[in-house]
Each structure stands twice: as structure tokens, then as C-alpha cells.
Write a protein that holds these residues in place. Structure first.
Motif, PDB file in Angstrom:
ATOM      1  N   VAL A  81      81.759 -14.200   8.811  1.00  0.00           N
ATOM      2  CA  VAL A  81      82.837 -13.627   7.988  1.00  0.00           C
ATOM      3  C   VAL A  81      83.535 -12.516   8.764  1.00  0.00           C
ATOM      4  O   VAL A  81      82.880 -11.701   9.417  1.00  0.00           O
ATOM      5  CB  VAL A  81      82.281 -13.043   6.664  1.00  0.00           C
ATOM      6  CG1 VAL A  81      83.412 -12.451   5.817  1.00  0.00           C
ATOM      7  CG2 VAL A  81      81.538 -14.102   5.867  1.00  0.00           C
ATOM      8  N   SER A  82      84.859 -12.467   8.664  1.00  0.00           N
ATOM      9  CA  SER A  82      85.633 -11.307   9.123  1.00  0.00           C
ATOM     10  C   SER A  82      85.919 -10.425   7.922  1.00  0.00           C
ATOM     11  O   SER A  82      86.380 -10.919   6.879  1.00  0.00           O
ATOM     12  CB  SER A  82      86.978 -11.750   9.707  1.00  0.00           C
ATOM     13  OG  SER A  82      86.915 -11.904  11.086  1.00  0.00           O
ATOM     14  N   ILE A  83      85.675  -9.112   8.076  1.00  0.00           N
ATOM     15  CA  ILE A  83      85.957  -8.151   7.004  1.00  0.00           C
ATOM     16  C   ILE A  83      87.245  -7.418   7.379  1.00  0.00           C
ATOM     17  O   ILE A  83      87.268  -6.646   8.343  1.00  0.00           O
ATOM     18  CB  ILE A  83      84.808  -7.130   6.857  1.00  0.00           C
ATOM     19  CG1 ILE A  83      83.457  -7.828   6.696  1.00  0.00           C
ATOM     20  CG2 ILE A  83      85.083  -6.156   5.710  1.00  0.00           C
ATOM     21  CD1 ILE A  83      83.243  -8.532   5.397  1.00  0.00           C
TER      22      ILE A  83
ATOM     23  N   THR B 283      80.435  -5.699   4.175  1.00  0.00           N
ATOM     24  CA  THR B 283      79.625  -6.140   5.321  1.00  0.00           C
ATOM     25  C   THR B 283      78.191  -6.416   4.877  1.00  0.00           C
ATOM     26  O   THR B 283      77.617  -7.466   5.205  1.00  0.00           O
ATOM     27  CB  THR B 283      79.653  -5.053   6.425  1.00  0.00           C
ATOM     28  OG1 THR B 283      80.980  -4.987   6.936  1.00  0.00           O
ATOM     29  CG2 THR B 283      78.691  -5.356   7.549  1.00  0.00           C
TER      30      THR B 283
ATOM     31  N   CYS C 238      77.835  -9.620   2.839  1.00  0.00           N
ATOM     32  CA  CYS C 238      77.899 -10.834   3.669  1.00  0.00           C
ATOM     33  C   CYS C 238      76.613 -11.021   4.473  1.00  0.00           C
ATOM     34  O   CYS C 238      76.089 -12.136   4.567  1.00  0.00           O
ATOM     35  CB  CYS C 238      79.096 -10.770   4.620  1.00  0.00           C
ATOM     36  SG  CYS C 238      80.674 -10.839   3.752  1.00  0.00           S
TER      37      CYS C 238
ATOM     38  N   CYS D 225      75.255 -14.281   6.524  1.00  0.00           N
ATOM     39  CA  CYS D 225      76.424 -14.491   7.394  1.00  0.00           C
ATOM     40  C   CYS D 225      76.410 -13.511   8.563  1.00  0.00           C
ATOM     41  O   CYS D 225      76.009 -12.355   8.400  1.00  0.00           O
ATOM     42  CB  CYS D 225      77.726 -14.272   6.625  1.00  0.00           C
ATOM     43  SG  CYS D 225      77.854 -15.245   5.133  1.00  0.00           S
ATOM     44  N   HIS D 226      76.896 -13.956   9.713  1.00  0.00           N
ATOM     45  CA  HIS D 226      77.244 -13.038  10.797  1.00  0.00           C
ATOM     46  C   HIS D 226      78.549 -12.346  10.391  1.00  0.00           C
ATOM     47  O   HIS D 226      79.384 -12.935   9.686  1.00  0.00           O
ATOM     48  CB  HIS D 226      77.468 -13.800  12.104  1.00  0.00           C
ATOM     49  CG  HIS D 226      76.286 -14.616  12.535  1.00  0.00           C
ATOM     50  ND1 HIS D 226      75.055 -14.063  12.781  1.00  0.00           N
ATOM     51  CD2 HIS D 226      76.165 -15.950  12.764  1.00  0.00           C
ATOM     52  CE1 HIS D 226      74.218 -15.015  13.160  1.00  0.00           C
ATOM     53  NE2 HIS D 226      74.857 -16.174  13.143  1.00  0.00           N
ATOM     54  N   VAL D 227      78.744 -11.093  10.853  1.00  0.00           N
ATOM     55  CA  VAL D 227      79.922 -10.335  10.394  1.00  0.00           C
ATOM     56  C   VAL D 227      80.667  -9.688  11.551  1.00  0.00           C
ATOM     57  O   VAL D 227      80.062  -9.018  12.404  1.00  0.00           O
ATOM     58  CB  VAL D 227      79.505  -9.240   9.381  1.00  0.00           C
ATOM     59  CG1 VAL D 227      80.695  -8.354   9.009  1.00  0.00           C
ATOM     60  CG2 VAL D 227      78.912  -9.867   8.115  1.00  0.00           C
TER      61      VAL D 227
ATOM     62  N   CYS E 116      83.356  -6.896  11.413  1.00  0.00           N
ATOM     63  CA  CYS E 116      84.040  -5.963  10.516  1.00  0.00           C
ATOM     64  C   CYS E 116      85.117  -5.233  11.313  1.00  0.00           C
ATOM     65  O   CYS E 116      84.873  -4.802  12.440  1.00  0.00           O
ATOM     66  CB  CYS E 116      83.036  -4.953   9.951  1.00  0.00           C
ATOM     67  SG  CYS E 116      83.791  -3.710   8.892  1.00  0.00           S
TER      68      CYS E 116
ATOM     69  N   LEU F 227      76.231  -8.414  13.942  1.00  0.00           N
ATOM     70  CA  LEU F 227      77.256  -7.533  13.367  1.00  0.00           C
ATOM     71  C   LEU F 227      78.031  -6.919  14.518  1.00  0.00           C
ATOM     72  O   LEU F 227      77.449  -6.352  15.445  1.00  0.00           O
ATOM     73  CB  LEU F 227      76.604  -6.418  12.533  1.00  0.00           C
ATOM     74  CG  LEU F 227      77.542  -5.294  12.060  1.00  0.00           C
ATOM     75  CD1 LEU F 227      78.654  -5.830  11.148  1.00  0.00           C
ATOM     76  CD2 LEU F 227      76.751  -4.196  11.338  1.00  0.00           C
TER      77      LEU F 227
END
Ligand SMILES: NC(=O)c1ccc[n+]([C@@H]2O[C@H](COP(=O)([O-])OP(=O)(O)OC[C@H]3O[C@@H](n4cnc5c(N)ncnc54)[C@H](O)[C@@H]3O)[C@@H](O)[C@H]2O)c1
Length: 350
Positions: A70-72, A83, A86, A91-93, A95, A120
Motif C-alpha cells: 500500500v502507498s499512504i 500505516t 495496513c 501489507c508492505h507500506v 508512506c 516499511l
């Protein structure tokens, strides 16, 4: 390996110009969903970028779509909660920067990633410039000697953004330091290898911002200007080195903008924008300016590094520990400017 299934939370400016479009350009990635509390914005982004699903609630999206990564891309105030949500959903994040508003939030994000065993990283995209890797190698090879001082600068003469949340303290946590200065602090910290800090002192002002006005990034309302328009600080390291920090959205200088990281070494000095290395040999000045492409979009490299890391083909460049260090510098500078007193560190806590 099957495609990496990515979702984007927040569908505003940075999501559209620097995340969704770059993900869409990568063959190993499928953008599975976009989410925005403003459901019209989410739907519009889904239509424009042909994303199959859109949501107004991140939790529902994570339950139903179960993305890999996911992109934050939401305002700073929500970086930590989004973050962690997710990461807890596996999920990998990636941010966006700054990591968060407080150092406690940045530490919570790092610790949650560690506990969940997920990647992250943060949108410090300047770090992905080829010239930064080139410089880092030269520093590590000892070509600069001992780096004992430096300047971190991002000053705009009149560049207060007239849109978005940039002047909203609650949403952003601050003004130019946390918004643009953070990028330059990240570069300096990386090049200096995260030295221990002994104290930080700073002052800030909102005298120009509060007047309202118009600049090269639009018009702003002085009555609603809630952040600093400039912050000027000094960081003393325990190893005897130091860093001056100068960052502003509006300050009376000659040029439209000044942006640089300069580091001074016992053998040579560095200027990052544009990349130059300066020394003296046999009484002669030796200046070497390197022709790196300064116009390249390093957001693309940031997204690509995240994707490659998620697929197990690369190491992440911007790590959570590094982000916590930068967040602590930001917090220390704000704390000193807010109290008018130096912030003293000890016990290796920065
Ligand atoms: N790396 C960079 O150089 C860079 C550049 C621009 C912005 N940013 C960062 O990206 C972030 C977003 O900035 P922007 O300019 O795109 O802002 P923006 O205001 O254009 O977009 C933010 C979007 O997030 C949505 N949103 C707010 N709260 C939400 C929530 N809880 N859940 C889902 N959606 C939510 C808003 O409705 C909005 O559409 C900020 O943290 C900013 O610092 C980084």
C-alpha cells in the motif's frame, strides 16, 4: 512470480502524480484499489487510471482487496494510523514523507513494521537520485576526509502553497521544516551516517505568513496561516560536527528559491544541488561539477525500489530507523523553536 497487488490510500496530488502513474508503468504491478475519504476523489482516480475498485474506508478496502502493498498518500496527521492499519493487515507500506508528526508516531510505525515482519519505507525520493549513491561511495572511500560541518537549506522567497493543507498545523504538524526541509535533512543524515546528536537549537517565525499574500505557489490567507514560515536551526553532533538548518516558505532573499545540502570535509567539500566536489591541490582550487540529470523524476525510483523490495529483488533504501532519526531531528528543531531553549540529548537517544 505473480504481480504485486498494490492499493493507494489518498488520491490527491502526490498519489496521482507520483504513485499511481508510476505503479501503472511497472509491468510487475497491478493497482487493485484506491481509497480516499472523499469518495468522489477516489472514484475519479479509479476512472482516470482504470483502477478496478475504489473505497472511502481504508479498513473495508484492506479486508476486501487484501493488497500485498500500500502507498499512504494522506495528510501527515494520518500517516501513523494508516500505516499501522495496513501493516497489521499484512501489507508492505510506502508512506509519504514526512514519516509522521511526532517521534513517538514514527517509532510506533517502525516497531509495528518490525512486529508484523513487513517492509516499511518512506517517500524521501531525493535519496534515490543516482548522484546520492555516487556521493555516498566517495564519502565512504574517504575522498572528503572528515566531514565536520554542513548546511541544510531549502528557502523560498514567496512559495507558500495556496492549496492543500500546507499551512494547517493540525494536519501537517508544521510548515517548511516538516514539508520541504525534511527532504534535505534526510539527505544530510544519510551522507553523514546518522551521527549522535548532543543538542539542537532553533528559532522560527510566522511574520510573513500571517500577512497573507501571493507567491509563485499561489495565494494564501494570513488569517488561516497556522505554521512557521521559516525555521533556522543548529544541530551539534557528539563527534564535534555540526549542521546549520535553514528552511522557509517565505523569506526575503535575492532568489526565488535556494535548495542545497553542503557538507565540509577535511579534504574536500560537497554541494549536492548541483553535485560538485571542491578541494585544493598544491595551492590550486580544484572544482569538479558532475553532469548528473537534475530533472529526473526520483519518485519513480522510489516507487521502483519499494516494488523491487516487496518482490524480494532489492533492499529497501530508506529504512524505518533512518526515518525515525530524521523525525527526531524535526521534532527537536520544533521543540527548541517553540520553547526558545536548546534541546539537550544524552544516553544515545538521538
Ligand atoms: N515526496 C514528496 O515530495 C511529496 C510531495 C507532495 C506531497 N507529499 C506528501 O504526501 C501526502 C499527501 O499530500 P498531497 O499533496 O497529495 O495532499 P492532497 O491534499 O492533495 O491529498 C490528500 C488526499 O488524502 C485524502 N485523505 C485525507 N484523509 C484521509 C484518510 N484518513 N483516508 C483516506 N484518504 C484521506 C484527502 O481527501 C485527499 O484527497 C502528505 O503527507 C505530503 O507531505 C510528498
Amino acid at each position: 512470480m505473480s504481480k504485486l497487488r498494490v492499493a493507494v490510500i489518498g488520491s490527491g496530488q502526490v498519489a496521482r502524480t507520483s504513485h499511481i502513474n508510476h505503479y501503472k508503468s511497472l509491468p510487475d504491478v497491478e493497482v487493485s484499489a484506491v481509497c480516499d475519504v472523499n469518495q468522489n476523489a477516489a472514484k475519479m482516480a479509479a476512472d482516470e487510471f482504470q483502477i478496478p475498485s475504489w473505497y472511502a474506508d481504508a479498513g473495508t478496502m484492506l479486508e476486501e482487496i487484501r493488497p500485498d502493498a500500500v502507498s499512504i498518500c494522506v495528510p501527515n496527521k494520518f500517516h501513523c494510523d494508516m500505516t499501522c492499519l495496513c501493516l497489521e493487515h499484512g501489507c508492505h507500506v510506502l508512506c509519504e514523507k514526512p514519516p509522521a508528526i511526532t517521534e513517538e508516531e514514527a517509532e510506533k510505525m517502525r516497531d509495528t513494521a518490525r512486529r508484523c515482519g513487513k517492509i516499511l519505507t518512506f517517500g524521501f525520493h531525493f535519496r534515490h537520485a543516482e548522484k546520492i549513491a555516487f556521493l555516498k561511495r566517495k564519502i565512504e572511500a574517504g575522498e572528503m576526509g572528515t566531514l565536520y560541518a554542513g548546511d541544510v537549506t531549502w528557502l523560498r522567497r514567496r512559495g507558500i502553497p495556496g492549496w492543500g493543507n500546507f499551512t494547517n498545523l493540525e494536519m501537517q504538524g508544521g510548515g517548511p521544516l516538516i514539508d520541504i526541509g525534511a527532504h534535505m535533512l534526510d539527505l544530510a543524515a544519510w551522507l553523514l551516517d546518522y551521527p549522535e546528536v548532543s543538542y539542537i537549537c532553533a528559532s522560527s517565525s510566522d511574520l510573513i505568513g500571517k500577512q497573507g499574500g501571493t507567491g509563485f505557489m499561489g495565494s494564501w490567507d494570513g488569517a488561516r496561516f497556522g505554521v512557521e514560515d521559516g525555521l533556522f536551526g543548529f544541530i551539534q553532533f557528539s563527534n564535534g560536527g555540526s549542521l546549520h538548518v535553514r528552511t522557509s516558505f517565505a523569506v526575503n532573499i535575492a532568489d526565488k528559491e535556494e535548495r542545497n545540502v553542503r557538507l565540509y570535509g577535511s579534504k574536500r567539500g560537497i554541494s549536492v544541488f548541483p553535485l560538485g566536489i571542491y578541494g585544493d591541490e598544491d595551492g590550486q582550487s580544484v572544482n569538479t561539477v558532475y553532469p548528473f540529470d537534475e530533472t529526473k523524476d526520483w519518485h519513480y525510483d522510489c516507487i521502483r525500489n519499494f516494488v523491487e523490495s516487496c518482490m524480494g529483488r532489492a533492499d529497501i533504501l530508506v529504512t524505518p530507523d533512518q526515518a525515525v532519526y530524521v523525525q527526531k531531528l524535526i521534532t527537536g528543531l520544533y521543540r527548541s523553536a517553540g520553547t526558545g531553549r536548546p534541546v539537550i540529548y544524552g544516553n544515545g537517544n538521538l
